[in-house]
Design an enzyme around this catalytic site. Structure first.
Site, PDB file in Angstrom:
ATOM      1  CB  CYS A 173      -0.949  -0.039   1.181  1.00  0.00           C
ATOM      2  SG  CYS A 173      -2.383   1.011   0.958  1.00  0.00           S
ATOM      3  CG  HIS A 207      -3.159  -3.280   4.312  1.00  0.00           C
ATOM      4  ND1 HIS A 207      -1.929  -2.865   4.757  1.00  0.00           N
ATOM      5  CD2 HIS A 207      -3.697  -2.237   3.642  1.00  0.00           C
ATOM      6  CE1 HIS A 207      -1.739  -1.604   4.399  1.00  0.00           C
ATOM      7  NE2 HIS A 207      -2.780  -1.202   3.709  1.00  0.00           N
TER       8      HIS A 207
END
Ligand code: GLN
Length: 246
Positions: free
Chosen positions: A98, A197
Protein backbone atom coordinates in the site's frame (compact mmCIF):
# COMPACT_ATOMS: atom_id res chain seq x y z
CA UNK A 1 18.93 -29.10 -3.71
CA UNK A 2 17.24 -29.12 -0.31
CA UNK A 3 16.94 -25.84 1.58
CA UNK A 4 19.08 -26.86 4.58
CA UNK A 5 22.06 -24.66 5.60
CA UNK A 6 20.87 -21.62 3.70
CA UNK A 7 20.51 -18.08 5.00
CA UNK A 8 18.39 -15.14 3.93
CA UNK A 9 18.87 -11.54 5.08
CA UNK A 10 15.86 -9.24 5.26
CA UNK A 11 15.87 -5.43 5.48
CA UNK A 12 12.63 -4.28 7.08
CA UNK A 13 12.50 -0.66 5.93
CA UNK A 14 11.14 1.96 8.37
CA UNK A 15 8.92 -0.33 10.46
CA UNK A 16 8.34 2.45 13.02
CA UNK A 17 6.71 4.55 10.30
CA UNK A 18 5.21 2.10 7.78
CA UNK A 19 3.52 -0.77 9.61
CA UNK A 20 -0.17 -0.07 9.46
CA UNK A 21 -2.62 -3.01 9.86
CA UNK A 22 0.15 -5.27 11.20
CA UNK A 23 2.03 -5.46 7.91
CA UNK A 24 4.97 -6.72 10.00
CA UNK A 25 3.15 -10.07 9.79
CA UNK A 26 4.55 -10.44 6.27
CA UNK A 27 8.13 -10.42 7.56
CA UNK A 28 7.19 -12.85 10.33
CA UNK A 29 5.63 -15.20 7.77
CA UNK A 30 8.77 -15.26 5.62
CA UNK A 31 10.91 -15.77 8.74
CA UNK A 32 8.80 -18.65 10.05
CA UNK A 33 8.37 -20.39 6.68
CA UNK A 34 12.15 -20.27 6.22
CA UNK A 35 13.02 -21.44 9.73
CA UNK A 36 10.51 -24.30 9.53
CA UNK A 37 12.73 -25.48 6.67
CA UNK A 38 16.05 -24.88 8.48
CA UNK A 39 16.77 -21.77 6.43
CA UNK A 40 18.34 -19.20 8.75
CA UNK A 41 16.88 -15.69 8.58
CA UNK A 42 18.40 -12.41 9.78
CA UNK A 43 16.13 -9.36 9.95
CA UNK A 44 17.46 -5.81 10.24
CA UNK A 45 15.01 -3.01 11.06
CA UNK A 46 16.21 -0.03 9.00
CA UNK A 47 15.35 3.36 10.51
CA UNK A 48 15.67 6.97 9.41
CA UNK A 49 19.38 7.79 9.07
CA UNK A 50 20.52 4.14 8.89
CA UNK A 51 22.70 2.91 6.05
CA UNK A 52 21.39 0.15 3.75
CA UNK A 53 24.16 -2.27 2.67
CA UNK A 54 22.66 -3.76 -0.48
CA UNK A 55 25.42 -6.40 -0.61
CA UNK A 56 23.88 -7.92 2.52
CA UNK A 57 20.17 -8.10 1.80
CA UNK A 58 18.13 -10.59 -0.22
CA UNK A 59 14.67 -9.26 0.69
CA UNK A 60 13.43 -5.72 1.38
CA UNK A 61 10.04 -5.11 3.02
CA UNK A 62 8.03 -1.87 3.26
CA UNK A 63 4.67 -1.78 5.04
CA UNK A 64 1.78 0.59 4.60
CA UNK A 65 1.08 3.89 6.29
CA UNK A 66 -0.85 7.12 6.21
CA UNK A 67 0.22 10.16 4.21
CA UNK A 68 2.13 11.70 7.13
CA UNK A 69 4.38 8.69 7.62
CA UNK A 70 4.81 8.39 3.86
CA UNK A 71 6.24 11.94 3.69
CA UNK A 72 9.09 11.04 6.08
CA UNK A 73 9.86 7.76 4.30
CA UNK A 74 9.65 9.37 0.85
CA UNK A 75 12.37 11.86 1.86
CA UNK A 76 14.58 9.17 3.43
CA UNK A 77 14.24 6.77 0.50
CA UNK A 78 15.65 9.41 -1.88
CA UNK A 79 19.03 9.01 -0.11
CA UNK A 80 18.99 5.29 -1.06
CA UNK A 81 17.35 5.53 -4.50
CA UNK A 82 20.39 4.62 -6.56
CA UNK A 83 21.55 1.73 -4.34
CA UNK A 84 18.03 0.27 -4.07
CA UNK A 85 17.72 0.48 -7.86
CA UNK A 86 21.00 -1.48 -8.06
CA UNK A 87 19.56 -4.03 -5.60
CA UNK A 88 16.45 -4.42 -7.77
CA UNK A 89 18.65 -4.81 -10.88
CA UNK A 90 20.50 -7.59 -9.04
CA UNK A 91 17.10 -9.31 -8.55
CA UNK A 92 16.76 -8.72 -4.83
CA UNK A 93 13.16 -9.34 -3.73
CA UNK A 94 11.10 -6.33 -2.67
CA UNK A 95 7.63 -6.58 -1.14
CA UNK A 96 5.87 -3.28 -0.48
CA UNK A 97 2.35 -2.89 0.85
CA UNK A 98 0.00 0.00 0.00
CA UNK A 99 1.73 3.20 1.19
CA UNK A 100 5.10 1.51 0.82
CA UNK A 101 4.07 0.25 -2.63
CA UNK A 102 3.16 3.78 -3.72
CA UNK A 103 6.69 4.96 -2.81
CA UNK A 104 8.33 2.32 -5.04
CA UNK A 105 6.73 4.04 -8.03
CA UNK A 106 7.61 7.49 -9.44
CA UNK A 107 5.36 9.53 -7.10
CA UNK A 108 2.28 9.61 -4.88
CA UNK A 109 0.19 12.78 -5.26
CA UNK A 110 -2.02 13.18 -2.14
CA UNK A 111 -5.04 15.49 -2.02
CA UNK A 112 -4.08 19.17 -1.36
CA UNK A 113 -0.52 18.29 -0.40
CA UNK A 114 2.96 18.26 -1.89
CA UNK A 115 3.79 15.39 -4.24
CA UNK A 116 5.71 12.55 -2.54
CA UNK A 117 8.60 11.42 -4.73
CA UNK A 118 9.15 7.68 -5.06
CA UNK A 119 12.26 5.72 -6.05
CA UNK A 120 10.97 4.41 -9.41
CA UNK A 121 11.69 0.72 -8.86
CA UNK A 122 8.25 0.30 -10.47
CA UNK A 123 7.18 2.20 -13.59
CA UNK A 124 4.01 3.36 -11.87
CA UNK A 125 2.48 6.46 -10.30
CA UNK A 126 -0.29 7.12 -7.78
CA UNK A 127 -2.81 9.93 -7.50
CA UNK A 128 -5.18 10.29 -4.53
CA UNK A 129 -8.76 9.57 -5.55
CA UNK A 130 -12.00 10.99 -4.12
CA UNK A 131 -13.15 7.65 -2.73
CA UNK A 132 -11.50 5.41 -0.14
CA UNK A 133 -11.30 1.79 -1.29
CA UNK A 134 -11.93 -0.34 1.82
CA UNK A 135 -12.71 -4.04 1.90
CA UNK A 136 -11.69 -7.59 1.07
CA UNK A 137 -9.97 -8.32 -2.22
CA UNK A 138 -9.66 -11.57 -4.16
CA UNK A 139 -7.42 -11.70 -7.20
CA UNK A 140 -5.81 -14.14 -9.66
CA UNK A 141 -2.00 -14.37 -9.85
CA UNK A 142 -0.11 -16.18 -12.64
CA UNK A 143 3.01 -16.91 -10.55
CA UNK A 144 1.54 -19.31 -8.00
CA UNK A 145 -0.58 -22.40 -7.49
CA UNK A 146 -3.23 -21.85 -6.24
CA UNK A 147 -3.48 -18.73 -8.38
CA UNK A 148 -5.80 -16.96 -5.96
CA UNK A 149 -4.58 -14.17 -3.68
CA UNK A 150 -6.66 -12.62 -0.88
CA UNK A 151 -6.29 -9.59 1.35
CA UNK A 152 -7.81 -6.40 2.72
CA UNK A 153 -7.45 -2.99 1.07
CA UNK A 154 -7.77 0.48 2.56
CA UNK A 155 -6.45 3.24 0.30
CA UNK A 156 -7.50 6.34 -1.56
CA UNK A 157 -4.50 6.27 -3.86
CA UNK A 158 -5.13 5.21 -7.46
CA UNK A 159 -2.08 3.50 -8.94
CA UNK A 160 -1.45 3.24 -12.67
CA UNK A 161 1.16 0.94 -14.23
CA UNK A 162 3.14 1.65 -17.38
CA UNK A 163 6.09 0.38 -19.44
CA UNK A 164 7.42 -3.05 -18.48
CA UNK A 165 5.86 -3.01 -15.01
CA UNK A 166 3.09 -5.59 -15.00
CA UNK A 167 0.22 -6.25 -12.61
CA UNK A 168 0.92 -8.72 -9.80
CA UNK A 169 -2.63 -10.05 -10.16
CA UNK A 170 -6.01 -9.52 -11.79
CA UNK A 171 -8.85 -8.38 -9.50
CA UNK A 172 -11.78 -10.77 -9.04
CA UNK A 173 -13.50 -8.89 -6.17
CA UNK A 174 -12.60 -5.50 -4.69
CA UNK A 175 -10.90 -2.49 -6.29
CA UNK A 176 -7.15 -3.17 -6.52
CA UNK A 177 -4.80 -0.58 -8.05
CA UNK A 178 -7.39 1.94 -9.16
CA UNK A 179 -10.87 0.40 -9.32
CA UNK A 180 -10.91 0.79 -13.09
CA UNK A 181 -8.45 -1.49 -14.93
CA UNK A 182 -9.01 -4.61 -12.75
CA UNK A 183 -5.31 -4.82 -11.90
CA UNK A 184 -3.95 -5.44 -8.40
CA UNK A 185 -0.41 -4.68 -7.40
CA UNK A 186 2.66 -4.52 -9.60
CA UNK A 187 5.78 -6.45 -10.52
CA UNK A 188 9.04 -5.50 -12.22
CA UNK A 189 11.90 -8.03 -11.99
CA UNK A 190 11.57 -9.23 -8.34
CA UNK A 191 10.01 -6.00 -7.08
CA UNK A 192 6.42 -6.54 -5.93
CA UNK A 193 3.92 -3.99 -4.68
CA UNK A 194 0.40 -4.73 -3.55
CA UNK A 195 -2.58 -3.08 -1.87
CA UNK A 196 -3.29 -6.30 0.04
CA UNK A 197 -3.06 -5.78 3.79
CA UNK A 198 -4.23 -8.46 6.16
CA UNK A 199 -1.39 -8.98 6.57
CA UNK A 200 -0.93 -10.33 3.10
CA UNK A 201 1.39 -13.35 3.31
CA UNK A 202 -0.10 -15.36 6.24
CA UNK A 203 -3.25 -16.02 4.20
CA UNK A 204 -1.28 -16.51 0.97
CA UNK A 205 1.42 -19.08 1.95
CA UNK A 206 1.97 -20.03 -1.70
CA UNK A 207 2.98 -16.45 -2.50
CA UNK A 208 5.26 -16.33 0.55
CA UNK A 209 7.03 -19.47 -0.70
CA UNK A 210 7.27 -17.95 -4.18
CA UNK A 211 9.12 -14.93 -2.74
CA UNK A 212 11.38 -17.16 -0.61
CA UNK A 213 12.39 -19.17 -3.68
CA UNK A 214 13.11 -15.98 -5.64
CA UNK A 215 15.29 -14.70 -2.78
CA UNK A 216 17.17 -18.02 -2.50
CA UNK A 217 17.79 -17.98 -6.26
CA UNK A 218 19.09 -14.38 -6.04
CA UNK A 219 21.52 -15.37 -3.27
CA UNK A 220 22.60 -18.87 -4.33
CA UNK A 221 22.16 -18.50 -8.11
CA UNK A 222 20.10 -21.69 -8.47
CA UNK A 223 16.62 -23.06 -7.94
CA UNK A 224 16.30 -24.41 -4.40
CA UNK A 225 13.31 -26.58 -3.62
CA UNK A 226 11.33 -25.93 -0.45
CA UNK A 227 10.09 -28.88 1.61
CA UNK A 228 6.27 -28.84 1.85
CA UNK A 229 4.65 -27.46 5.03
CA UNK A 230 1.28 -28.27 6.56
CA UNK A 231 -0.66 -25.21 5.38
CA UNK A 232 -4.05 -26.50 6.47
CA UNK A 233 -4.87 -23.51 8.72
CA UNK A 234 -3.44 -20.94 6.32
CA UNK A 235 -5.50 -22.33 3.44
CA UNK A 236 -8.68 -22.47 5.54
CA UNK A 237 -8.21 -18.72 6.08
CA UNK A 238 -7.38 -18.24 2.39
CA UNK A 239 -10.37 -20.20 1.10
CA UNK A 240 -12.74 -18.50 3.56
CA UNK A 241 -12.09 -15.26 1.68
CA UNK A 242 -12.03 -16.83 -1.79
CA UNK A 243 -15.40 -18.52 -1.19
CA UNK A 244 -17.00 -15.60 0.67
CA UNK A 245 -20.06 -14.22 -1.16
CA UNK A 246 -19.39 -10.52 -1.74
N1 GLN B 1 -1.96 6.94 2.31
C1 GLN B 1 -2.09 5.96 1.24
C2 GLN B 1 -3.52 5.92 0.65
O1 GLN B 1 -4.47 6.24 1.34
C3 GLN B 1 -1.71 4.57 1.69
C4 GLN B 1 -2.61 4.02 2.79
C5 GLN B 1 -2.14 2.67 3.34
O2 GLN B 1 -0.95 2.35 3.37
N2 GLN B 1 -3.12 1.86 3.81
O3 GLN B 1 -3.68 5.52 -0.50
Amino acid sequence: MSSKNFTLNIAHLYPKLLNIYGDWGNVLTIKNRCEWRDIDVNIDAIGIGDIIDIKKYDIYFLGGGQDQQQIAVSKELQKHKSSLQDAADEHAVFLAICGGYQLLGHFYQPHNAERLVGISLLDAYTIAGDKRFIGNVTAKCKYTIPETLVGFENHSGLTYLQGETEPMAAVSTGYGNNGKDKTEGARYKNVFGTYLHGSFLPKNPHFADYLIKLALKKRYKEDISLSPLNDELELIAHKSLVNKKY
